[in-house]
Enzyme design. Structure first.
Site, mmCIF file in Angstrom:
data_model
loop_
_atom_site.group_PDB
_atom_site.id
_atom_site.type_symbol
_atom_site.label_atom_id
_atom_site.label_comp_id
_atom_site.label_asym_id
_atom_site.label_seq_id
_atom_site.Cartn_x
_atom_site.Cartn_y
_atom_site.Cartn_z
ATOM 1 N N CYS A 113 0.843 -1.199 0.000
ATOM 2 C CA CYS A 113 0.000 0.000 0.000
ATOM 3 C C CYS A 113 0.879 1.250 0.000
ATOM 4 O O CYS A 113 1.553 1.526 -0.986
ATOM 5 C CB CYS A 113 -0.984 -0.039 1.174
ATOM 6 S SG CYS A 113 -2.392 1.080 0.974
ATOM 7 N N HIS A 163 -3.626 -5.306 0.390
ATOM 8 C CA HIS A 163 -3.030 -5.757 1.654
ATOM 9 C C HIS A 163 -2.980 -7.285 1.708
ATOM 10 O O HIS A 163 -3.871 -7.930 2.258
ATOM 11 C CB HIS A 163 -3.812 -5.192 2.840
ATOM 12 C CG HIS A 163 -3.525 -3.737 3.094
ATOM 13 N ND1 HIS A 163 -2.575 -3.323 4.004
ATOM 14 C CD2 HIS A 163 -4.024 -2.619 2.519
ATOM 15 C CE1 HIS A 163 -2.515 -2.001 3.995
ATOM 16 N NE2 HIS A 163 -3.392 -1.544 3.106
ATOM 17 N N GLU A 193 -1.295 -9.194 3.503
ATOM 18 C CA GLU A 193 -1.138 -9.777 4.848
ATOM 19 C C GLU A 193 -2.449 -10.333 5.399
ATOM 20 O O GLU A 193 -2.448 -11.101 6.365
ATOM 21 C CB GLU A 193 -0.531 -8.742 5.805
ATOM 22 C CG GLU A 193 -1.423 -7.586 6.178
ATOM 23 C CD GLU A 193 -1.394 -6.422 5.192
ATOM 24 O OE1 GLU A 193 -1.886 -5.337 5.555
ATOM 25 O OE2 GLU A 193 -0.904 -6.603 4.056
#
Length: 239
Positions: A109, A211, A213
């Site tokens: 990001c 994102h 993650e």
């Protein structure tokens, strides 16, 4: 027991006045590194970064709810932005030094945007104002929910993602990266917003606008596993 590659993770910083100031980082960044076979380390801000880079095998530059100073990419700010110069200066120093070493880097990001700037690229300052017909890239929902598709538009040297493949990803940003000769665009959203980039030559340096993650799409796992594989290679070469 084999040595786990050490991954340095950049934290955000809250806006409380010292001594109440805190470094903060989402747990899922560290969890994603651990799941892919790495040992996560938090990197508190400091002026000199070489000691950090001597101690780690890969750099993960995280996202954050703030913007990069447009002066860093040769533009004038078109409105007032929330900026965090201490964090940006620290992360710039880390990225530039890691690039010079050929250390594996993943920027997520805001981290992708700063990676692009460090490579010589520039940013779209505000997607709704500058891209006609753009999707909503900062929806009023959790990043744990997939929001739009991305299209694999380029061939990566490191990610096993065939050109033309589609993935559903989350989205939490209002700025984006402009195409540049300094890197290869490897994924875009349906409105043409750049969603992933890769340094054209040299070592592993990849940025993703969503994102990963959160682990919502197959490509999220691919990114972290490729990152950790290169960090292991880098660690072995240091011995």
């Amino acid at each position: 027991m084999p040595h786990l590659p050490r991954i340095g993770i950049t934290p955000d910083i809250n806006d409380l006045v010292a001594p109440e100031t805190e470094y903060v980082v989402m747990q899922n960044y560290a969890d994603a590194v651990s799941k892919a076979g790495g040992l996560p380390f938090l990197l508190p801000y400091r002026e000199h970064v070489d000691d950090y880079l001597d101690a780690i095998d890969g750099l993960l530059v995280t996202g954050g709810m703030f913007d990069i100073d447009p002066a860093l990419y040769r533009q004038t700010a078109r409105k007032d932005y929330v900026m965090k110069p201490a964090r940006t200066n620290f992360e710039r120093a880390l990225i530039e030094a890691a690039l010079s070493r050929g250390m594996p880097i993943v920027g997520i990001c805001n981290g992708m945007q700063l990676l692009a700037v460090c490579l010589g690229g520039a940013l779209v300052q505000d997607i709704p104002a500058e891209i006609e017909g753009a999707l909503e890239h900062k929806p009023n929902q959790s990043a744990s929910i997939a929001h739009h598709q991305i299209y694999i538009s380029g061939t990566s040297r490191y990610l096993q993602t065939p050109q033309g493949e589609l993935h559903q990803v989350n989205s939490v940003h209002h700025q984006s990266v402009l195409p540049s000769d300094a890197y290869q665009v490897i994924a875009v959203s349906p409105d043409g917003v750049v969603e992933a980039l890769e340094k054209k030559d040299g070592g592993f340096a990849i940025g993703v606008q969503w994102h990963p993650e959160y682990g919502l799409a197959d490509i999220d796992t691919i990114i972290f596993e490729a990152f950790l594989a290169k960090a292991r290679d880098y660690s072995e070469k240091k011995k």
